[in-house]
Design a protein around this motif. Structure first.
Motif, mmCIF file in Angstrom:
data_model
loop_
_atom_site.group_PDB
_atom_site.id
_atom_site.type_symbol
_atom_site.label_atom_id
_atom_site.label_comp_id
_atom_site.label_asym_id
_atom_site.label_seq_id
_atom_site.Cartn_x
_atom_site.Cartn_y
_atom_site.Cartn_z
ATOM 1 N N VAL A 32 0.811 -1.223 0.000
ATOM 2 C CA VAL A 32 0.000 0.000 0.000
ATOM 3 C C VAL A 32 0.848 1.278 0.000
ATOM 4 O O VAL A 32 0.458 2.291 -0.602
ATOM 5 C CB VAL A 32 -0.990 -0.013 1.201
ATOM 6 C CG1 VAL A 32 -0.269 0.220 2.523
ATOM 7 C CG2 VAL A 32 -2.084 1.021 1.003
ATOM 8 N N ALA A 33 2.011 1.230 0.613
ATOM 9 C CA ALA A 33 2.840 2.439 0.668
ATOM 10 C C ALA A 33 3.791 2.516 -0.524
ATOM 11 O O ALA A 33 4.714 3.324 -0.536
ATOM 12 C CB ALA A 33 3.625 2.476 1.979
ATOM 13 N N SER A 34 3.547 1.671 -1.513
ATOM 14 C CA SER A 34 4.356 1.624 -2.722
ATOM 15 C C SER A 34 5.851 1.479 -2.441
ATOM 16 O O SER A 34 6.670 2.308 -2.851
ATOM 17 C CB SER A 34 4.094 2.899 -3.546
ATOM 18 O OG SER A 34 4.499 2.711 -4.853
ATOM 19 N N PRO A 35 6.227 0.392 -1.741
ATOM 20 C CA PRO A 35 7.649 0.187 -1.439
ATOM 21 C C PRO A 35 8.420 -0.238 -2.695
ATOM 22 O O PRO A 35 7.821 -0.694 -3.665
ATOM 23 C CB PRO A 35 7.623 -0.942 -0.404
ATOM 24 C CG PRO A 35 6.403 -1.720 -0.751
ATOM 25 C CD PRO A 35 5.406 -0.742 -1.276
ATOM 26 N N ASP A 36 9.728 -0.096 -2.642
ATOM 27 C CA ASP A 36 10.548 -0.474 -3.796
ATOM 28 C C ASP A 36 10.862 -1.971 -3.773
ATOM 29 O O ASP A 36 11.053 -2.573 -4.809
ATOM 30 C CB ASP A 36 11.868 0.309 -3.759
ATOM 31 C CG ASP A 36 11.601 1.791 -3.811
ATOM 32 O OD1 ASP A 36 11.002 2.238 -4.796
ATOM 33 O OD2 ASP A 36 11.957 2.505 -2.843
ATOM 34 N N ILE A 37 10.949 -2.519 -2.551
ATOM 35 C CA ILE A 37 11.284 -3.948 -2.420
ATOM 36 C C ILE A 37 10.141 -4.651 -1.687
ATOM 37 O O ILE A 37 9.629 -4.118 -0.703
ATOM 38 C CB ILE A 37 12.578 -4.134 -1.594
ATOM 39 C CG1 ILE A 37 13.755 -3.428 -2.282
ATOM 40 C CG2 ILE A 37 12.888 -5.608 -1.366
ATOM 41 C CD1 ILE A 37 15.025 -3.417 -1.443
ATOM 42 N N ILE A 38 9.774 -5.833 -2.164
ATOM 43 C CA ILE A 38 8.781 -6.629 -1.435
ATOM 44 C C ILE A 38 9.412 -7.986 -1.103
ATOM 45 O O ILE A 38 9.909 -8.681 -2.002
ATOM 46 C CB ILE A 38 7.484 -6.800 -2.247
ATOM 47 C CG1 ILE A 38 6.835 -5.409 -2.417
ATOM 48 C CG2 ILE A 38 6.514 -7.741 -1.528
ATOM 49 C CD1 ILE A 38 5.762 -5.366 -3.456
ATOM 50 N N LEU A 39 9.423 -8.301 0.191
ATOM 51 C CA LEU A 39 9.993 -9.556 0.665
ATOM 52 C C LEU A 39 8.849 -10.458 1.085
ATOM 53 O O LEU A 39 7.914 -10.004 1.756
ATOM 54 C CB LEU A 39 10.916 -9.311 1.865
ATOM 55 C CG LEU A 39 12.018 -8.259 1.674
ATOM 56 C CD1 LEU A 39 12.734 -8.011 2.999
ATOM 57 C CD2 LEU A 39 13.013 -8.694 0.610
ATOM 58 N N ALA A 40 8.914 -11.705 0.681
ATOM 59 C CA ALA A 40 7.837 -12.637 1.042
ATOM 60 C C ALA A 40 8.463 -13.867 1.666
ATOM 61 O O ALA A 40 9.307 -14.527 1.039
ATOM 62 C CB ALA A 40 7.034 -12.992 -0.203
ATOM 63 N N ASP A 41 8.076 -14.144 2.900
ATOM 64 C CA ASP A 41 8.637 -15.292 3.621
ATOM 65 C C ASP A 41 7.580 -16.394 3.679
ATOM 66 O O ASP A 41 6.687 -16.358 4.517
ATOM 67 C CB ASP A 41 9.054 -14.855 5.031
ATOM 68 C CG ASP A 41 9.862 -15.927 5.739
ATOM 69 O OD1 ASP A 41 10.159 -16.962 5.103
ATOM 70 O OD2 ASP A 41 10.199 -15.727 6.919
ATOM 71 N N GLU A 42 7.663 -17.333 2.745
ATOM 72 C CA GLU A 42 6.714 -18.459 2.644
ATOM 73 C C GLU A 42 5.261 -17.967 2.666
ATOM 74 O O GLU A 42 4.459 -18.457 3.468
ATOM 75 C CB GLU A 42 6.930 -19.447 3.813
ATOM 76 C CG GLU A 42 8.339 -19.955 3.972
ATOM 77 C CD GLU A 42 8.612 -21.223 3.158
ATOM 78 O OE1 GLU A 42 7.726 -21.627 2.391
ATOM 79 O OE2 GLU A 42 9.713 -21.771 3.275
ATOM 80 N N PRO A 43 4.896 -17.046 1.811
ATOM 81 C CA PRO A 43 3.519 -16.492 1.887
ATOM 82 C C PRO A 43 2.446 -17.475 1.455
ATOM 83 O O PRO A 43 1.272 -17.262 1.746
ATOM 84 C CB PRO A 43 3.575 -15.299 0.931
ATOM 85 C CG PRO A 43 4.639 -15.648 -0.041
ATOM 86 C CD PRO A 43 5.652 -16.451 0.697
ATOM 87 N N THR A 44 2.857 -18.554 0.768
ATOM 88 C CA THR A 44 1.840 -19.518 0.326
ATOM 89 C C THR A 44 1.847 -20.767 1.203
ATOM 90 O O THR A 44 1.140 -21.738 0.905
ATOM 91 C CB THR A 44 2.112 -19.925 -1.151
ATOM 92 O OG1 THR A 44 3.467 -20.388 -1.249
ATOM 93 C CG2 THR A 44 1.915 -18.758 -2.086
ATOM 94 N N GLY A 45 2.646 -20.724 2.256
ATOM 95 C CA GLY A 45 2.814 -21.905 3.102
ATOM 96 C C GLY A 45 1.578 -22.305 3.868
ATOM 97 O O GLY A 45 1.435 -23.476 4.230
ATOM 98 N N SER A 46 0.664 -21.365 4.117
ATOM 99 C CA SER A 46 -0.500 -21.683 4.952
ATOM 100 C C SER A 46 -1.803 -21.691 4.160
ATOM 101 O O SER A 46 -2.876 -21.624 4.754
ATOM 102 C CB SER A 46 -0.627 -20.648 6.073
ATOM 103 O OG SER A 46 0.565 -20.541 6.773
ATOM 104 N N VAL A 47 -1.711 -21.733 2.836
ATOM 105 C CA VAL A 47 -2.948 -21.670 2.046
ATOM 106 C C VAL A 47 -3.014 -22.853 1.075
ATOM 107 O O VAL A 47 -2.001 -23.495 0.780
ATOM 108 C CB VAL A 47 -3.062 -20.334 1.261
ATOM 109 C CG1 VAL A 47 -3.179 -19.163 2.208
ATOM 110 C CG2 VAL A 47 -1.871 -20.145 0.330
ATOM 111 N N ASP A 48 -4.211 -23.117 0.556
ATOM 112 C CA ASP A 48 -4.368 -24.246 -0.364
ATOM 113 C C ASP A 48 -3.763 -23.897 -1.736
ATOM 114 O O ASP A 48 -3.514 -22.730 -2.031
ATOM 115 C CB ASP A 48 -5.848 -24.628 -0.479
ATOM 116 C CG ASP A 48 -6.695 -23.476 -0.970
ATOM 117 O OD1 ASP A 48 -6.410 -22.969 -2.071
ATOM 118 O OD2 ASP A 48 -7.607 -23.048 -0.228
ATOM 119 N N PRO A 49 -3.523 -24.924 -2.587
ATOM 120 C CA PRO A 49 -2.826 -24.684 -3.863
ATOM 121 C C PRO A 49 -3.513 -23.633 -4.742
ATOM 122 O O PRO A 49 -2.851 -22.824 -5.389
ATOM 123 C CB PRO A 49 -2.837 -26.056 -4.539
ATOM 124 C CG PRO A 49 -2.944 -27.024 -3.410
ATOM 125 C CD PRO A 49 -3.761 -26.354 -2.364
#
Lengths: 291, 223
Positions: B153-170
Motif C-alpha cells: 500500500v505504501a508503494s515500497p521499492d522492495i517486497i519480501l515474502a517469507d513463505e507467503p503460500t505456506g498456509s494456504v491451499d494450492p
C-alpha cells in the motif's frame, strides 16, 4: 477505518490497568493538594505573624526593680533618641492587666499583682536599630530595662514555616515519583502484553517516537483525569472538614488564598505531564532494550 | 538495489546460520529463494527487513550500507520495504482496512488522504467487501491477501515474502503468486522465499538455493 486513523487505537490497552493507574494518580494528586495546602497555609500564617511583629519592639522593666517610674522615664528618653525608633510609649497598668487577662481572667485583684512595666516601641521597618546596641545603651544608663525586638520569636516562626514547607516539598516529590513509577510500570507491562503489535508497527516503519506518542497521549489524559479526580476529592475534603472552621478561627490567615484554584489546576496539569514524560521514558527505554 | 558482500550471520553465540554470502539482486527483478527448512531463508530475509544485523560482512540497500543505520533510519528504510509473512502478522484488533493502512498511518499520513488507496488495494486483492472485517473472521487465504495489500500500500521499492503460500491451499497459492507477479510487472523488486519447488518451477523466474547457510545454486532465467 477509525482505529487506524487514530494513532491511539493502534495498540490495545487494558481498561483494568488504566483504572488502577487512575486510582493511584488520584491518590497522589489528593496528597499533593494537601501537602501544598499545608505548605502554603503555614507560610502564610508565619508571614502574618512575623509581619505583625516586624517594626515593633518591647521594653520590659521587672516588677522587682525599685524606682520604676524613673527607670521607665530614663528608658523612654534613651529610646526616643535612638535612630530608627519612631515612637516609644509606656503601657498603662490597665493595658498590662488586659494583656494578662487570658491567663488570670478578668478578676478585680489583677491590679494588685506585681506586674512589670512595659514600653511598646514602634520601629522604622527600613532602619530597625541593632537590638544589642539598644540594650547596651539601656544598660549603660542603669535603667534595668530589657529590650526585645521579637527577633527570636520571628526566627522560630520562620524556621517552623520553612520546616513545614520542606516537608511538604518532600511529600510533593514523593507523589511525583510515585506517579512516574506507576506509569512506568503500567507502560512496561502494557508493552510486554502487546509486544507483537509493537513489533508489527516497527516493521511497518514506525519510529520509536511514534510508538511513544501513542502511549504518551493515552497516559497524559489518564494522568490528567487522575489528577483532576484527586484534586476534586481534596477540595471536597477541605470544604467538608469539620476541623477546618476551628483551624481557621484559631489560625487566622490559614484560609485558602484566592489563587488556590490555580494551584490545584497546576497539580492536575503536573499529574498529566509527569504521566506523559514517564510514559515516554518507559517506551523509549523498553524499545531500545529490545533492539 | 540489494547487495550482500561476504555476509555471515548467527543467533547469539550459536552456529553460523549464514556464511560468506555474496549476492546481488537488481532493482525491478523477481527472485525466488529456496532451500530446506533451517537453510537460512528467514534469517536472510530478517536481515533484509532490518530485524537482524549480519555478524560479519556488509549489506547494502538502495546503495546504502544498512549495518550502521540508526533506529530512526531503520524505520525510514522499512517504509521502502514491504514484507509478507507466512503467519500474516496482522493485528487482530484492527479491521482489514486498518491493517492495510498501517504503513501509511505510522508514516503520519492522514486517513482522508489514503482512504481511497486502501479501498483500492483491498479491491485489488479481491477483498473489497471485507474492509470492516477483523482478521479472526477471515480465512487463511484472505488474511494473506490482506497482508499483501498491507505490504504494497505504501508503494515500497522492495517486497519480501517469507513463505507467503505456506498456509494456504494450492488454488489460493496460485492466486497469491499471480499478485506478486503483477507487482513485479509494476516495477517492484521481489524476493520470494519458499520451499515449494513444484510451485516455484511453474513460474520460470530466477531461483537462488540456500544450503547450509550458503548459496548452493542459482537457476531458472526469466522466460
Amino acid at each position: 477505518m477509525s482505529a487506524g486513523g487514530r494513532k491511539s487505537g493502534l495498540i490495545p490497552f487494558e481498561a483494568a490497568s488504566g483504572f488502577l493507574m487512575l486510582l493511584i494518580v488520584a491518590a497522589m494528586s489528593f496528597l499533593a493538594c494537601f501537602a501544598l495546602a499545608g505548605s502554603l497555609g503555614t507560610t502564610r500564617v508565619a508571614n502574618s505573624w512575623t509581619d505583625g511583629l516586624a517594626g515593633a519592639a518591647t521594653v520590659r522593666i521587672s516588677a522587682g526593680e525599685e524606682d520604676r517610674a524613673r527607670r521607665v522615664s530614663l528608658a523612654l528618653d534613651i529610646l526616643r533618641e535612638t535612630p530608627g525608633v519612631l515612637d516609644a510609649r509606656p503601657l498603662s497598668e490597665a493595658d498590662v492587666a488586659q494583656l494578662l487577662t487570658p491567663w488570670f481572667g478578668s478578676t478585680p485583684q489583677i491590679g494588685e499583682l506585681p506586674t512589670p512595666s512595659i514600653i511598646t516601641v514602634k520601629l522604622d521597618p527600613d532602619m530597625e536599630p541593632d537590638p544589642e546596641i539598644v540594650q547596651a545603651r539601656l544598660d549603660g544608663a542603669s535603667s534595668g530595662a530589657v529590650y526585645d525586638d521579637h527577633g527570636r520569636w520571628r526566627n522560630r516562626a520562620a524556621s517552623a514555616a520553612r520546616a513545614v514547607g520542606g516537608l511538604s516539598l518532600w511529600a510533593l516529590g514523593f507523589a511525583v515519583l510515585a506517579i512516574a513509577a506507576v506509569v512506568y510500570l503500567v507502560v512496561s507491562i502494557a508493552m510486554a502484553a502487546h509486544k507483537n503489535t509493537i513489533s508489527a508497527l516497527r516493521l511497518a516503519g514506525a519510529e520509536d517516537r511514534f510508538v511513544a506518542g501513542v502511549y504518551q497521549k493515552r497516559f497524559f489524559w489518564l494522568g490528567l483525569l487522575g489528577g483532576l479526580l484527586g484534586a476534586v476529592l481534596a477540595l471536597v475534603a477541605f470544604l467538608g472538614m469539620d476541623a477546618l472552621s476551628s483551624v481557621t478561627s484559631a489560625l487566622p490567615g490559614i484560609e485558602p488564598p484566592a489563587y488556590w484554584p490555580f494551584v490545584m489546576g497546576a497539580v492536575v496539569l503536573s499529574a498529566g505531564l509527569v504521566a506523559l514524560l514517564s510514559a515516554r521514558v518507559a517506551v523509549l527505554t523498553t524499545l531500545r532494550r529490545r533492539a | 538495489m540489494i547487495l550482500f558482500e561476504n555476509v555471515g550471520f548467527r543467533y547469539g553465540r550459536g552456529p553460523e546460520v549464514l556464511q560468506g554470502l555474496n549476492l546481488e539482486i537488481p532493482a525491478g527483478s523477481f527472485q525466488f529463494l529456496t532451500g530446506a527448512s533451517g537453510a537460512g531463508k528467514s534469517s536472510l530475509l530478517k536481515m533484509l527487513y532490518l530485524d537482524e544485523k549480519p555478524t560479519s560482512g556488509r549489506i547494502s540497500l538502495f546503495g546504502r550500507d544498512v549495518t550502521t543505520l540508526t533506529r530512526d533510519e531503520i524505520a525510514w528504510f522499512r517504509r521502502r520495504i514491504g514484507v509478507v509473512f507466512q503467519d500474516f502478522r496482522l493485528l487482530d484488533h484492527l479491521t482489514a482496512a486498518e491493517n492495510v493502512a498501517l504503513p501509511l498511518t505510522v508514516a503520519g499520513a492522514r486517513e482522508s488522504a489514503y482512504r481511497d488507496n486502501v479501498a483500492e488495494m483491498l479491491q485489488w486483492v479481491g477483498l473489497g467487501d471485507k474492509m470492516s472485517v477483523r482478521p479472526p473472521e477471515l480465512s487463511g487465504g484472505e488474511k494473506q491477501r490482506v497482508a499483501i495489500a498491507r505490504a504494497v500500500v505504501a508503494s515500497p521499492d522492495i517486497i519480501l515474502a517469507d513463505e507467503p503460500t505456506g498456509s494456504v491451499d494450492p488454488e489460493m497459492a496460485e492466486r497469491i503468486m499471480s499478485l506478486f507477479m503483477e507487482m513485479n510487472r509494476l516495477g517492484k523488486t521481489i524476493l520470494f522465499a519458499s520451499h515449494d519447488l513444484a510451485m516455484i518451477e511453474r513460474f520460470k523466474m530466477p531461483i537462488m538455493s540456500l544450503h547450509d547457510g550458503t548459496i548452493s545454486a542459482t537457476a531458472g532465467a526469466r522466460a
